[in-house]
Structures are given as structure tokens and as C-alpha cells.
Scaffold this active site. Structure first.
Site, mmCIF file in Angstrom:
data_model
loop_
_atom_site.group_PDB
_atom_site.id
_atom_site.type_symbol
_atom_site.label_atom_id
_atom_site.label_comp_id
_atom_site.label_asym_id
_atom_site.label_seq_id
_atom_site.Cartn_x
_atom_site.Cartn_y
_atom_site.Cartn_z
ATOM 1 C CD GLU A 21 -4.076 -6.104 2.592
ATOM 2 O OE1 GLU A 21 -4.832 -5.417 3.323
ATOM 3 O OE2 GLU A 21 -2.853 -5.914 2.520
ATOM 4 C CE LYS B 135 -5.492 -5.610 21.569
ATOM 5 N NZ LYS B 135 -4.972 -4.245 21.296
ATOM 6 C CD GLU C 238 -2.989 -1.130 2.270
ATOM 7 O OE1 GLU C 238 -2.764 -0.438 3.282
ATOM 8 O OE2 GLU C 238 -4.026 -1.813 2.130
#
Ligand SMILES: [Zn+2]
Length: 684
Positions: free
Chosen positions: A315, A364, A157
């Protein structure tokens, strides 16, 4: 249609996999072992490796550790999983920042970054370029011929700009190369306004909040330079990869709606386009249907960057993102629908960020295939696994493409210039949103569309739509005219042909060099407040309904006729009765000019009529219900038709011919029912 081969014969199926970050788990061999077992259960055949691994690969300067990666790659290969191997420049190790502060980025306000985050290095720094080239060479030497490695994933990116002194020096060189003399630069930038004339190259600085912000030519050139400099950085990165493993294709993952880079220019330097898609499904500010249109537009744009060559969805999230305002879960059905939407528009993969949820760190809570629970007994894992099984069944779609008769021009340099312009409104200029509002009508009718910039070839289309082409290059104007002269149809709008590529207004009347094509002259542009509106009224010579009124908001262009025919006029205010929609016969083609920003229903009716007039081919002949689209990929033998229902209701699609359900082979006649969020793939 030709079938593309993205991997030089090494892979010939749809890819399904994820970003895999085993470097976070090297202290847990039990988890690494479990990963392989779960990857097979999830029907994954590819993993992207090493994207942020620099600190593990080179923990101290010049001390490389590849043994862990050897093991991971070998293990994946032995289990039938391919590897897309990354170069690690997206985030640097702390020693590099500490020893060589020049690699740290300087912001527009000239503050210097500290070590931290990612994507924040200087693209000019010779040290950073040298260090990344060393590690890339080592990666290529070690893995460039490994049978598991099917592609290079260069950095991650790319984005942002750096205002350090090294970048300023290169910017000045870039300007000298472009303009030759200060005199030419000053004239091109119209710098005599507010006495901004530059008398020495050294006095030129990039735009800054405490410095220059009002020379639009400078601002535009800084964006071009920053984009070029990033591409140069990328070219430096790939030198050893090309030299050592010339047969391994190279990609870098692009981003959704990203404004900082000229992707059309960048696309020329990569072998395969890939991008990261994170739409906010089920949000409170956008319907799923509009979100689907937005995603479809982006998929079409990334496919069009390489003229129809399939791309990779590098992605996406299997469930939620953690960084959007609300991390809403994908509702049942949406994972399959949104993933197959990418395939329908030309992707040859569905890949996720990331394979296993990190235990700590900023992402996370970002969706992943394997959750913190660590097993396959989750809704998300089941969704992923089922999709993987489906992709195996439809793998003959690999390499097929999309043929479009319609192109929407969405131009990055124009987007920069529109955003930079002061006026005619500071907000809601909405260039991208306007392009989407035109595009939506083709999506809804199941008509394939390419999304191109103004430099692409127009001649292969029947219809070119170029809304708000504010920054118009001379060459574009000439090619558009040629396209229409030869029988093409062009549609444009208010705020077209205002400035040239240096951001200088055209003299002699807008829309500049397109004035004779549209046979109108734009005298003034009225910008309305949010609560203001006007109406346009359809005249009886139009194919739209005579007397029909549509609301006009935000922008009303006051045009003079120079030979065009009037199809609608304004109803109120001091310009009541003046033209609001015109058409001009030009050579064998037609040029439509929409003078105001009208309500959605206008574009719906306008394009419905134009589609039938131009006899544009639809994927499904009958009219599709609201929220349902039909997209098509083809090879020389078959059309693969994707019927997708983005609405929350069951929908019935009427068929005028017999079609076969791709996977089951069942023949379908008359009609087909789509449940909420259902997708069906048919073959013809
Ligand atoms: Zn810099």
C-alpha cells in the site's frame, strides 16, 4: 546474484495495482464496468481483493455469498489483471460480535470494546479463530486454484494486544513454558523489588495502567507474548490456505515503524514480505531529504527481513493520506520518485490504497487512483498511469536484489526495552532516530545497507553498526566478537550492553559481555537537559581532522579505558579530557565506541573516513550532491542503478564511467543532471 521468484513462476514482472473494494459498489454495475476500463488505462496488472469483505461474503452466520466475488475475479482475469486475494479477519461482521462477545478485544485498562472499527479482535478467542478458519477454507476451496490468484493477503495490518481473560490464561501458560518455575520467573523479573514476588501463576496479570507497570521483565514478556500470539493467530489463519493451495505464496502487510510486533520473527512464517508505506512528504517538521532517508531505511529493513528477497510495496498513496495531521498533496515528480524509491530498495511492486475513493466512511478523503469524479482526467490518475507504463519498461528488474556490505542493527526487543526503561531520560531516548542518523551517511554516499536485528548473521558484512544496543543477548555478544575477531568492523555507542534479555542489568561493568571487545568500561552515563551541551575534540592519532570539535548533546558516557585507543575526548564539564571516542583492535578487526550523542556533522565525517578506510563499494564512485542518493539492484548480468534527487534543486552527478540509460539505451558520459525530484535509472 541470484534472481528470486516470488510467485512460483506464475508472475514474472513488476506489479502495479491497488486495494480494490468492489463490495462497496455492488449496487453500481456501471461503476464496476468502468473500473476495468480505467485499470487498463492506469496500466495496472494486479488488484488486492476482499480485505474487508467479511460482511459481504458471510452476511449471516454460515450463509456464504461468493457469486459476486466469482464475477469480479473472472472479470479481472479476462482483462489480464492478477488477484492478490485477502482473508477478511481484519474487520468482523456485526453478527459475530453480537453473538460471540468473547471476540471483542479488552484494553489494557480492562475496558471491553464494542462492535466497531477494525483490527480489534482477540487473537486468542477460539470462536474467532474457528470462524476465520471456516471462511478461509471456503475461500481457498473456491479460489485457491483460480488462475488469476497469485498470492494470499492474510488479514490486514495485524496489530495491538488484548487483555481479556482468555489472553491472560494463555499468557500464564506462555510464561510457565518459558520459566518452568515461579522461582525462576521471580528471579528473572527481579520481582522482590517493591515486594512484587508472585506466589501463584494465577496472580500474574498483563501490565495495566491501574495495575502492574513497574516490572520491566513482565512488560517485555507481555510484548513478546502478544507478538507470538498474533503470529499463532496468523498460523491458524493460513492452515487451510497451505493445505488447499500450497503453491500460492502467502503474505501479510506489515506497517511502517510499527512497534507492536516482532517482524523478524513473523517474517519466518510468511513467504513474501509486504508493507504499507505512507511518508508525509513536504511537511513542515521534516525535510524531504530526511523523509527519504526514513523511507529508505524502512524499505531496507523489510528487504532484510528475508535476507534480500524482494518485497512488495502493498500500500501507498498516489496523492495524499487523510489521517495525517495535514493532507498535503504530493508535488509533481514525487509520486514517481517515491514509488521508484521502493523499487530501488528491493520492492517488486507499487500498489496503492485504494483503487477507487469510497463515497462514505472514514477514508473517503484518502488518496486513491480514481477520485470521486470517476474518470481518468486527473493529475493523480495521469501520474499513476505513467508510472505503470514506466514499470512495464523496467520489468527485467523483477526478482533482482541488493547486496550490502554494511548492516545497521535495529532490534525490536531492544526498542521495547529502551522505551520501557525508566531513565536516564524519559524522553528523547530516540532509538530509531539514532539508528537513522547513522544510516543516513550511507544513504548519502550511495552505499547499500541491510537493516537487521541482533539475531541475524553478521558474518556476511564488512561493517556492523549497532547503536544503543541496550538489551544485549549473550549469543549476540559472542557472535559480534567472533565477527570482529575474523576481521569485521563494529561501531557502537553509549547505552550498549546494559541489560540482558530479561532486562536485568549486567553485573561487573557495562557494556557487559562486550567490555573486552571495546576494551572500555562505562562507569556513568550523563543525561543532559535540552539546553545543555558538551563538545568532543578530535585527537591527532585519528583519521578525522585533529582539533576538530563537535557538539555533544543528550547523552555523554563516562568511560574508563581498558586497552582501547582514544580518538577524541570531552572538552568541558567535570569530565573534560576523558575519552569520547575510542577504537580497539580485536583479532583481525576493529571495534569503535562513540561515547556521546554528537551533532550530525560528526557522524558524517566519521563514516566518510570509515567508508574509505574499509573500501566499501559505492553505487557511484564520485561524491553525490546533497539530497541525491544512488541505490542498486543486481542480477548476474547487470547492475540497475537508481539515481534519485530528493532535494528541491537541480543537481549534477559526476560519473567516472560510462553508463547506459535503462529505458532509452542512451550512453551517458561524464555527468548527469537530475531535476528537482527526478529519478533516473541506469544500467551497467
Ligand atoms: Zn483476548
Amino acid at each position: 546474484m541470484q534472481k528470486y521468484d516470488l510467485f512460483n513462476g506464475k508472475v514474472n514482472n513488476l506489479l502495479h495495482g491497488a486495494d480494490y473494494n468492489p463490495d462497496q459498489w455492488l449496487h453500481r454495475p456501471d461503476i464496476l464496468e468502468k473500473d476495468i476500463e480505467l485499470m487498463k488505462k492506469a496500466n495496472c496488472n494486479v488488484m488486492s481483493l476482499g480485505i474487508f469483505s467479511w460482511s459481504t461474503l458471510e452476511p449471516e452466520e454460515g450463509q456464504f455469498q461468493f457469486e459476486w466475488l466469482d464475477q469480479i475475479i473472472n472479470n479481472l482475469y479476462q482483462n489480464g489483471i492478477n488477484v492478490i486475494l485477502a482473508t477478511p479477519s481484519g474487520a468482523r461482521p456485526d453478527w459475530l460480535a453480537a453473538k460471540y462477545p468473547e471476540v471483542l478485544r479488552v484494553n489494557a485498562d480492562r475496558s471491553k470494546n464494542l462492535f466497531g472499527e477494525r483490527h480489534n479482535h482477540c487473537y486468542t478467542s477460539p470462536v474467532y479463530r474457528e470462524k476465520i478458519k471456516i471462511i478461509n477454507r471456503k475461500l481457498a476451496e473456491r479460489y485457491g486454484n483460480h488462475p488469476a490468484v497469485i498470492m494470499w493477503h492474510v488479514s490486514n495490518e495485524y496489530g495491538g494486544d488484548c487483555h481479556c481473560e482468555l489472553c491472560q490464561q494463555d499468557f500464564r501458560k506462555w510464561l510457565q513454558n518459558k520459566y518452568g518455575s515461579l522461582e525462576n520467573l521471580n528471579r528473572s523479573w527481579w520481582s522482590s523489588f517493591w515486594s512484587h514476588t508472585y506466589t501463584d501463576w494465577q496472580n500474574i496479570e498483563s501490565p495495566a495502567p491501574q495495575g502492574m507497570q513497574s516490572v520491566h521483565g513482565l512488560a517485555l514478556d507481555w510484548k513478546r507474548f502478544s507478538s507470538d500470539q498474533t503470529i499463532e493467530f496468523y498460523k491458524n489463519e493460513i492452515e487451510p490456505l497451505r493445505e488447499i493451495s500450497p503453491e500460492i505464496p502467502i503474505t501479510t502487510n506489515f506497517m511502517y515503524k510499527y512497534i507492536g510486533l516482532n517482524y523478524w520473527k513473523f517474517a519466518q512464517e510468511v513467504d513474501v514480505i509486504s508493507w504499507d508505506s505512507y511518508p508525509s512528504w513536504h511537511s513542515d517538521y521534516e525535510t524531504d531529504i530526511n523523509r527519504a532517508v526514513d523511507s529508505a531505511f524502512m524499505h531496507d529493513m523489510f528487504r532484510s527481513l528475508k535476507d534480500g528477497k524482494p518485497f512488495l510495496l502493498m500500500e501507498s498513496t498516489p496523492s495524499k493520506t487523510n489521517w495525517q495531521s495535514v493532507a498535503k498533496l504530493k508535488r509533481p515528480g514525487m509520486h514517481k520518485l517515491s514509488s521508484l524509491q521502493a523499487i530501488a530498495h528491493g520492492s517488486d511492486s507499487v500498489q496503492y490504497f485504494q483503487w477507487r475513493k469510497s463515497r462514505g466512511g472514514v477514508e473517503k478523503f484518502h488518496g486513491s487512483v480514481v477520485d470521486h469524479v470517476g474518470n481518468e482526467n486527473t493529475r493523480v490518475f495521469k501520474d499513476v498511469s505513467e508510472l505503470g507504463a514506466e514499470l512495464q519498461k523496467i520489468t527485467s528488474i523483477t526478482g533482482t536484489s541488493v547486496k550490502a556490505e554494511v548492516a545497521v542493527v535495529f532490534d525490536q526487543e531492544n526498542r521495547w526495552a529502551i522505551n520501557e526503561a525508566s531513565g536516564p531520560r524519559q524522553e528523547k531516548k530516540d532509538y530509531l532516530k539514532t539508528c537513522l542518523s547513522h544510516y543516513k551517511n550511507f544513504w548519502q554516499q550511495g552505499i547499500s545497507v541491510d537493516i537487521i536485528n541482533q539475531e541475524k548473521d553478521f558474518s556476511k558484512y564488512k561493517l556492523v553498526i549497532a547503536p544503543m544496543l541496550y538489551l544485549l543477548k549473550e549469543d549476540t555478544a559472542a557472535r559480534l566478537k567472533k565477527f570482529v575477531k575474523n576481521g569485521g568492523t563494529v561501531v557502537s555507542t553509549y547505552w550498549t550492553g546494559i541489560v540482558n534479555e530479561n532486562d536485568l542489568c549486567f553485573l561487573g561493568g557495562f557494556p557487559g559481555p562486550l567490555r573486552d571487545l571495546f576494551a572500555i568500561w562505562s562507569e556513568e552515563l550523563d543525561a543532559l537537559y535540552d539546553q545543555d551541551s558538551n563538545q568532543i575534540v578530535i585527537k591527532d592519532n585519528s583519521e578525522l581532522k585533529t582539533g576538530q570539535e563537535y557538539e555533544a548533546k543528550t547523552f555523554c558516557d563516562l568511560i574508563q579505558l581498558e586497552g582501547a585507543e582514544v580518538l577524541a575526548e570531552y572538552k568541558s564539564d567535570f569530565y573534560a579530557g576523558r575519552p569520547a571516542l575510542t577504537v580497539n583492535d580485536y583479532g583481525k578487526g576493529k571495534a569503535y565506541y562513540i561515547a556521546s550523542r554528537n551533532e550530525e556533522q560528526f557522524l558524517k565525517d566519521f563514516y566518510y573516513s570509515l567508508v574509505s578506510k574499509l573500501n566499501l563499494s559505492k553505487t557511484i564512485v564520485s561524491q553525490l550532491p546533497e539530497g541525491v542518493t544512488a541505490q542498486k539492484r543486481s542480477d548476474k548480468n547487470y547492475d540497475y542503478i537508481f539515481l534519485m534527487n530528493f532535494s528541491q534543486d537541480e543537481k549534477k552527478v559526476d560519473l567516472t564511467e560510462e553508463l547506459m540509460e535503462f529505458v532509452s539505451g542512451n550512453v551517458i558520459k561524464d555527468s548527469i543532471i537530475l531535476e528537482k525530484y527526478e529519478v533516473k535509472i541506469l544500467k551497467k
